[in-house]
Design an enzyme around this catalytic site. Structure first.
Site, short mmCIF file in Angstrom:
data_model
loop_
_atom_site.label_atom_id
_atom_site.label_comp_id
_atom_site.label_asym_id
_atom_site.label_seq_id
_atom_site.Cartn_x
_atom_site.Cartn_y
_atom_site.Cartn_z
N ASN A 14 0.87 -1.18 0.00
CA ASN A 14 0.00 0.00 0.00
C ASN A 14 0.91 1.23 0.00
OD1 ASN A 14 -1.81 2.02 0.52
ND2 ASN A 14 -2.29 1.38 2.62
N TRP A 15 1.05 1.83 -1.18
CA TRP A 15 2.01 2.93 -1.32
C TRP A 15 1.47 4.23 -0.73
CZ3 TRP A 15 3.92 2.10 -7.10
CH2 TRP A 15 4.55 0.86 -7.19
N LYS A 16 0.19 4.27 -0.43
CA LYS A 16 -0.44 5.47 0.14
C LYS A 16 -0.19 6.68 -0.78
CE LYS A 16 -0.20 3.33 4.63
NZ LYS A 16 -0.05 3.47 6.08
N HIS A 58 -9.66 1.34 5.09
CA HIS A 58 -8.36 1.54 5.75
C HIS A 58 -8.55 2.54 6.90
CE1 HIS A 58 -4.24 2.68 6.51
NE2 HIS A 58 -3.88 1.58 5.89
N GLU A 110 -6.79 4.89 7.97
CA GLU A 110 -6.49 6.30 7.65
C GLU A 110 -7.70 6.96 7.00
OE1 GLU A 110 -2.85 5.59 5.53
OE2 GLU A 110 -1.85 5.09 7.42
N GLU A 143 -5.49 -4.69 10.83
CA GLU A 143 -4.47 -3.65 10.97
C GLU A 143 -4.74 -2.85 12.25
OE1 GLU A 143 -2.49 -2.57 7.00
OE2 GLU A 143 -4.23 -1.29 7.25
N GLY A 169 2.40 2.46 10.83
CA GLY A 169 3.35 3.55 10.68
C GLY A 169 4.08 3.93 11.96
N SER A 205 3.31 -1.88 10.48
CA SER A 205 4.77 -1.93 10.72
C SER A 205 5.39 -3.28 10.35
CB SER A 205 5.09 -1.55 12.17
OG SER A 205 4.70 -0.21 12.42
N GLY A 238 2.76 -1.05 4.34
CA GLY A 238 2.79 0.37 3.97
C GLY A 238 4.22 0.82 3.71
N GLY A 239 4.82 1.45 4.71
CA GLY A 239 6.15 2.06 4.55
C GLY A 239 7.18 1.14 3.91
#
Ligand code: PGA
Length: 260
Positions: free
Chosen positions: A9-11, A95, A97, A167, A173, A213, A234-235
């Protein structure tokens, strides 16, 4: 055994050039792997370009969000027919966010899940508790509410086309991942609920991914849990070598020796 699924998930990150380079790196890095499904969810601006780069490879395209209507006056939104046109395999729905920043409600999330199923794009329904909810002992209550409302009105046989992502909000994150045991406990609970909503057989086919994470150095321990069917990353999905390493660890998952 369920085939593991690892989704990046590159956001809201990167230029088109960054996306092309990252997609090519992932595509080449996972080329020889078997027994694992890989998905990439770039920003909408890079969806078509990434789709071209991964076409014909085992890497599948995913979107980070969708609207539930097929078309219409919805400024700034992207519909499922548009995603299907780009051959998206996955769409992230709910999600945390988006629940938090965009105030997405359970009702909208349910509409999105059902729209995705209608258009044969697999929804990845994201659920997870906040740190406060965990401290108050509300983890199961929260994820149960999110799961039941997310899948409301979805016929039992369609439940088998959904993916879940657990999640925990406190792990996203932050660098603090849920331990494999914490994640496995919630995954087991979610699978029990799926059995109730659909059937034991259908529930046993639904991939339940862990997200929050995930990194190359904790992926192996997470992947070793039989209840963890892959990861939503993600990251650590923003650098091809690290992401490819996570995919490899999921593909070669080894269950820990454990007496039951
Ligand atoms: P993270 O994000 O891997 O950066 O924690 C996961 C996610 O939000 O899907």
């Amino acid at each position: 055994m369920r085939t593991p699924v690892v989704i990046g998930n590159w956001k809201m990150q990167g230029t088109l050039a960054d996306a092309r380079a990252l997609a090519a790196g992932v595509r080449d890095g996972v080329r020889r792997l078997k027994d694992v499904h890989v998905g990439l969810c770039p920003p909408f601006t890079a969806l078509a370009a990434v789709g071209e780069i991964v076409a014909g490879s085992p890497v599948k395209l995913g979107a980070q969000n969708c609207h539930w209507e097929d078309a219409g006056a919805h400024t700034g939104e992207i519909s499922l027919p548009m995603l299907a046109d780009l051959k998206c395999t996955y769409v992230l729905v709910g999600h945390s966010e988006r629940r938090r920043e965009m105030r997405e409600t359970d009702d909208w999330i349910n509409l999105k899940v059902r729209a995705a199923l209608r258009h044969h794009v697999s929804p990845v329904l994201c659920v997870g508790e906040t740190g406060d909810e965990r401290r108050q002992g509300l983890t199961f209550t929260t994820v149960e509410g999110q799961l039941r409302s997310g899948l409301a009105g979805v016929p039992a046989e369609e439940v088998g086309r959904v993916l879940l992502a657990y999640e925990p909000v406190w792990a996203i994150g932050t660098g603090v991942n849920a331990t494999p045991a914490q994640a496995a406990e919630v995954h087991g609970y979610l699978r029990g609920l799926l059995s109730e909503l659909a059937s034991k057989e259908i529930a046993s086919t639904v991939p339940i991914l862990y997200g929050g994470s995930v990194k190359a150095d904790n992926a192996q321990a997470l992947a070793a849990e039989s209840e963890i069917d892959g990861m939503l990353v993600g990251g650590a999905s923003l650098q091809a070598p690290g992401f490819v390493s996570i995919v490899k660890q999921a593909a070669h998952r080894v269950a820990p020796a454990r007496s039951k």
